[in-house]
Design a protein around this motif. Structure first.
Motif, PDB file in Angstrom:
ATOM      1  N   ALA A 104      16.735  56.825 -34.334  1.00 42.96           N
ATOM      2  CA  ALA A 104      16.309  55.685 -33.505  1.00 42.96           C
ATOM      3  C   ALA A 104      17.300  55.381 -32.382  1.00 42.96           C
ATOM      4  CB  ALA A 104      16.107  54.452 -34.374  1.00 42.96           C
ATOM      5  N   GLN A 105      18.334  56.191 -32.246  1.00 40.44           N
ATOM      6  CA  GLN A 105      19.365  55.910 -31.248  1.00 40.44           C
ATOM      7  C   GLN A 105      18.796  55.877 -29.829  1.00 40.44           C
ATOM      8  OE1 GLN A 105      22.866  58.609 -30.346  1.00 40.44           O
ATOM      9  NE2 GLN A 105      23.763  57.083 -31.752  1.00 40.44           N
ATOM     10  N   ASP A 106      18.002  56.851 -29.466  1.00 41.72           N
ATOM     11  CA  ASP A 106      17.421  56.871 -28.121  1.00 41.72           C
ATOM     12  C   ASP A 106      16.483  55.687 -27.920  1.00 41.72           C
ATOM     13  OD1 ASP A 106      18.818  59.153 -27.442  1.00 41.72           O
ATOM     14  OD2 ASP A 106      17.155  60.511 -27.892  1.00 41.72           O
ATOM     15  N   PHE A 107      15.718  55.347 -28.951  1.00 44.94           N
ATOM     16  CA  PHE A 107      14.815  54.198 -28.858  1.00 44.94           C
ATOM     17  C   PHE A 107      15.596  52.931 -28.542  1.00 44.94           C
ATOM     18  CE2 PHE A 107      13.074  50.383 -30.766  1.00 44.94           C
ATOM     19  CZ  PHE A 107      11.792  50.356 -30.250  1.00 44.94           C
ATOM     20  N   PHE A 108      16.678  52.665 -29.283  1.00 45.18           N
ATOM     21  CA  PHE A 108      17.436  51.433 -29.078  1.00 45.18           C
ATOM     22  C   PHE A 108      18.221  51.451 -27.763  1.00 45.18           C
ATOM     23  CE2 PHE A 108      16.448  50.655 -33.530  1.00 45.18           C
ATOM     24  CZ  PHE A 108      16.056  49.331 -33.443  1.00 45.18           C
ATOM     25  N   ARG A 109      18.706  52.592 -27.353  1.00 49.82           N
ATOM     26  CA  ARG A 109      19.348  52.666 -26.032  1.00 49.82           C
ATOM     27  C   ARG A 109      18.352  52.274 -24.944  1.00 49.82           C
ATOM     28  NH1 ARG A 109      22.798  57.919 -27.210  1.00 49.82           N
ATOM     29  NH2 ARG A 109      24.779  56.897 -27.598  1.00 49.82           N
ATOM     30  N   ALA A 110      17.161  52.858 -25.027  1.00 53.68           N
ATOM     31  CA  ALA A 110      16.126  52.553 -24.028  1.00 53.68           C
ATOM     32  C   ALA A 110      15.682  51.097 -24.133  1.00 53.68           C
ATOM     33  CB  ALA A 110      14.930  53.490 -24.211  1.00 53.68           C
ATOM     34  N   ARG A 111      15.579  50.589 -25.345  1.00 57.18           N
ATOM     35  CA  ARG A 111      15.133  49.210 -25.532  1.00 57.18           C
ATOM     36  C   ARG A 111      16.141  48.229 -24.938  1.00 57.18           C
ATOM     37  NH1 ARG A 111      14.349  44.654 -28.029  1.00 57.18           N
ATOM     38  NH2 ARG A 111      12.263  44.118 -28.678  1.00 57.18           N
ATOM     39  N   TYR A 112      17.415  48.436 -25.210  1.00 62.06           N
ATOM     40  CA  TYR A 112      18.440  47.548 -24.639  1.00 62.06           C
ATOM     41  C   TYR A 112      18.488  47.685 -23.111  1.00 62.06           C
ATOM     42  CZ  TYR A 112      20.391  45.715 -28.946  1.00 62.06           C
ATOM     43  OH  TYR A 112      20.565  45.034 -30.123  1.00 62.06           O
ATOM     44  N   ARG A 113      18.373  48.893 -22.625  1.00 62.53           N
ATOM     45  CA  ARG A 113      18.362  49.097 -21.169  1.00 62.53           C
ATOM     46  C   ARG A 113      17.182  48.331 -20.555  1.00 62.53           C
ATOM     47  NH1 ARG A 113      19.348  54.077 -21.398  1.00 62.53           N
ATOM     48  NH2 ARG A 113      17.234  54.797 -21.711  1.00 62.53           N
ATOM     49  N   GLY A 114      16.011  48.443 -21.155  1.00 68.06           N
ATOM     50  CA  GLY A 114      14.825  47.747 -20.657  1.00 68.06           C
ATOM     51  C   GLY A 114      14.941  46.241 -20.770  1.00 68.06           C
ATOM     52  N   LEU A 115      15.476  45.759 -21.884  1.00 68.37           N
ATOM     53  CA  LEU A 115      15.629  44.318 -22.081  1.00 68.37           C
ATOM     54  C   LEU A 115      16.638  43.738 -21.090  1.00 68.37           C
ATOM     55  CD1 LEU A 115      14.809  41.823 -23.640  1.00 68.37           C
ATOM     56  CD2 LEU A 115      16.490  42.434 -25.407  1.00 68.37           C
ATOM     57  N   ARG A 116      17.760  44.446 -20.908  1.00 68.41           N
ATOM     58  CA  ARG A 116      18.743  43.991 -19.909  1.00 68.41           C
ATOM     59  C   ARG A 116      18.114  43.930 -18.527  1.00 68.41           C
ATOM     60  NH1 ARG A 116      22.254  47.384 -22.780  1.00 68.41           N
ATOM     61  NH2 ARG A 116      21.967  49.032 -21.246  1.00 68.41           N
ATOM     62  N   ALA A 117      17.304  44.931 -18.198  1.00 67.22           N
ATOM     63  CA  ALA A 117      16.642  44.954 -16.886  1.00 67.22           C
ATOM     64  C   ALA A 117      15.667  43.789 -16.743  1.00 67.22           C
ATOM     65  CB  ALA A 117      15.924  46.289 -16.685  1.00 67.22           C
ATOM     66  N   LEU A 118      14.895  43.495 -17.802  1.00 71.22           N
ATOM     67  CA  LEU A 118      13.939  42.370 -17.750  1.00 71.22           C
ATOM     68  C   LEU A 118      14.643  41.031 -17.552  1.00 71.22           C
ATOM     69  CD1 LEU A 118      11.257  43.033 -20.523  1.00 71.22           C
ATOM     70  CD2 LEU A 118      10.850  42.661 -18.092  1.00 71.22           C
ATOM     71  N   VAL A 119      15.700  40.806 -18.317  1.00 67.15           N
ATOM     72  CA  VAL A 119      16.418  39.535 -18.211  1.00 67.15           C
ATOM     73  C   VAL A 119      17.101  39.438 -16.845  1.00 67.15           C
ATOM     74  CG1 VAL A 119      18.234  38.067 -19.184  1.00 67.15           C
ATOM     75  CG2 VAL A 119      16.698  39.339 -20.716  1.00 67.15           C
ATOM     76  N   ALA A 120      17.721  40.521 -16.391  1.00 64.37           N
ATOM     77  CA  ALA A 120      18.373  40.514 -15.075  1.00 64.37           C
ATOM     78  C   ALA A 120      17.343  40.283 -13.965  1.00 64.37           C
ATOM     79  CB  ALA A 120      19.129  41.820 -14.848  1.00 64.37           C
ATOM     80  N   GLU A 121      16.180  40.909 -14.101  1.00 65.78           N
ATOM     81  CA  GLU A 121      15.126  40.709 -13.103  1.00 65.78           C
ATOM     82  C   GLU A 121      14.674  39.249 -13.077  1.00 65.78           C
ATOM     83  OE1 GLU A 121      10.608  42.262 -12.042  1.00 65.78           O
ATOM     84  OE2 GLU A 121      11.759  43.303 -13.575  1.00 65.78           O
ATOM     85  N   ALA A 122      14.521  38.648 -14.240  1.00 67.82           N
ATOM     86  CA  ALA A 122      14.126  37.236 -14.304  1.00 67.82           C
ATOM     87  C   ALA A 122      15.194  36.358 -13.647  1.00 67.82           C
ATOM     88  CB  ALA A 122      13.896  36.809 -15.749  1.00 67.82           C
ATOM     89  N   LEU A 123      16.457  36.698 -13.845  1.00 71.47           N
ATOM     90  CA  LEU A 123      17.528  35.925 -13.217  1.00 71.47           C
ATOM     91  C   LEU A 123      17.537  36.111 -11.699  1.00 71.47           C
ATOM     92  CD1 LEU A 123      20.263  36.548 -15.910  1.00 71.47           C
ATOM     93  CD2 LEU A 123      19.265  34.327 -15.316  1.00 71.47           C
ATOM     94  N   ARG A 124      17.236  37.328 -11.235  1.00 69.23           N
ATOM     95  CA  ARG A 124      17.117  37.546  -9.791  1.00 69.23           C
ATOM     96  C   ARG A 124      15.942  36.741  -9.229  1.00 69.23           C
ATOM     97  NH1 ARG A 124      17.788  42.697 -11.469  1.00 69.23           N
ATOM     98  NH2 ARG A 124      19.908  43.430 -11.269  1.00 69.23           N
ATOM     99  N   GLU A 125      14.841  36.715  -9.982  1.00 68.94           N
ATOM    100  CA  GLU A 125      13.683  35.911  -9.565  1.00 68.94           C
ATOM    101  C   GLU A 125      14.066  34.436  -9.495  1.00 68.94           C
ATOM    102  OE1 GLU A 125      10.397  38.840 -11.714  1.00 68.94           O
ATOM    103  OE2 GLU A 125      10.931  36.927 -12.648  1.00 68.94           O
ATOM    104  N   ALA A 126      14.868  33.981 -10.460  1.00 68.40           N
ATOM    105  CA  ALA A 126      15.315  32.586 -10.443  1.00 68.40           C
ATOM    106  C   ALA A 126      16.115  32.307  -9.172  1.00 68.40           C
ATOM    107  CB  ALA A 126      16.144  32.272 -11.689  1.00 68.40           C
ATOM    108  N   CYS A 127      16.925  33.268  -8.742  1.00 68.88           N
ATOM    109  CA  CYS A 127      17.663  33.118  -7.480  1.00 68.88           C
ATOM    110  C   CYS A 127      16.673  33.021  -6.320  1.00 68.88           C
ATOM    111  CB  CYS A 127      18.603  34.300  -7.257  1.00 68.88           C
ATOM    112  SG  CYS A 127      19.976  34.400  -8.411  1.00 68.88           S
ATOM    113  N   ASP A 128      15.689  33.925  -6.292  1.00 70.83           N
ATOM    114  CA  ASP A 128      14.694  33.936  -5.213  1.00 70.83           C
ATOM    115  C   ASP A 128      13.875  32.654  -5.185  1.00 70.83           C
ATOM    116  OD1 ASP A 128      15.568  36.487  -4.600  1.00 70.83           O
ATOM    117  OD2 ASP A 128      13.867  37.500  -5.573  1.00 70.83           O
ATOM    118  N   LEU A 129      13.626  32.082  -6.369  1.00 73.40           N
ATOM    119  CA  LEU A 129      12.833  30.844  -6.466  1.00 73.40           C
ATOM    120  C   LEU A 129      13.677  29.595  -6.218  1.00 73.40           C
ATOM    121  CD1 LEU A 129      10.751  31.796  -9.641  1.00 73.40           C
ATOM    122  CD2 LEU A 129       9.878  31.575  -7.296  1.00 73.40           C
ATOM    123  N   GLY A 130      14.984  29.781  -6.002  1.00 71.07           N
ATOM    124  CA  GLY A 130      15.866  28.647  -5.773  1.00 71.07           C
ATOM    125  C   GLY A 130      16.263  27.929  -7.052  1.00 71.07           C
TER     126      GLY A 130
END
Length: 183
Positions: A104-130
């Motif tokens: 499951a190592q590749d699965f969890f690496r990909a999952r954490y990478r994807g989750l970090r990207a989702l949260v970071a994207e939401a934070l960037r959106e928060a910046c864009d939304l003021g």
């Protein structure tokens, strides 16, 4: 079959679970189980996909944007208090996956990478939304939020009466965002 595999992997871990045990508990022969899942690794993949598909169904077709996504994460943590088996499965398998050669190592690496990207994207959106300042270090904040969520799961599994995962996640997210809010 998958529900029994979830429970077995969650309580015994991947390496200490056997196909024979899972098949017997499911009322099948090992050959019958292998008819549906060609190997123990394929069964593990099915279990992990089941967990993620369940999460995606709850998210719906459109994920919340900006800070609303962080509210969604807090709500997910609250729902997890009603799904101890899934939380245990995730905690056990994610921890086991750091060992050399874990399937499951590749699965969890990909999952954490994807989750970090989702949260970071939401934070960037928060910046864009003021909603937050544009100088926000979104990657560091995303890592901290995920670390708190995962760490709380382990503490909650060991002492559910002593840990309010949702309230602590909410408090942590609010504290992280306090210095990032726009005036």
């Amino acid at each position: 079959m998958l529900a029994i595999a979830v429970e077995t992997f969650a309580t015994r871990g991947y390496h200490h679970s056997s196909l024979a045990e899972i098949a017997e508990r499911a009322g099948l022969t090992q050959a019958g189980l292998l008819h549906h899942f060609r190997s123990k690794t394929a069964l593990l993949s099915g279990v992990l996909e089941l967990r993620d598909n369940s999460e995606m169904r709850q998210l719906g077709p459109e994920r919340p944007r900006g800070l609303a996504f962080l509210d969604h994460l807090v709500e997910t943590v609250r729902r997890n208090t009603e799904r101890e088996g899934i939380v245990r499965l995730y905690a056990v398998l994610s921890a086991e996956s750091v060992t050399e050669g874990h399937p499951a190592q590749d699965f969890f690496r990909a999952r954490y990478r994807g989750l970090r990207a989702l949260v970071a994207e939401a934070l960037r959106e928060a910046c864009d939304l003021g909603e937050t300042r544009p100088d926000t270090d979104v990657e560091a904040v995303a890592n901290a939020i995920i670390a708190v969520m995962d760490g709380l799961q382990v503490q909650w599994l060991l002492a559910p009466e002593a840990v309010d995962m949702a309230a602590t996640t909410r408090r942590t997210v609010d504290a992280l965002l306090a210095g990032l809010r726009t005036a």
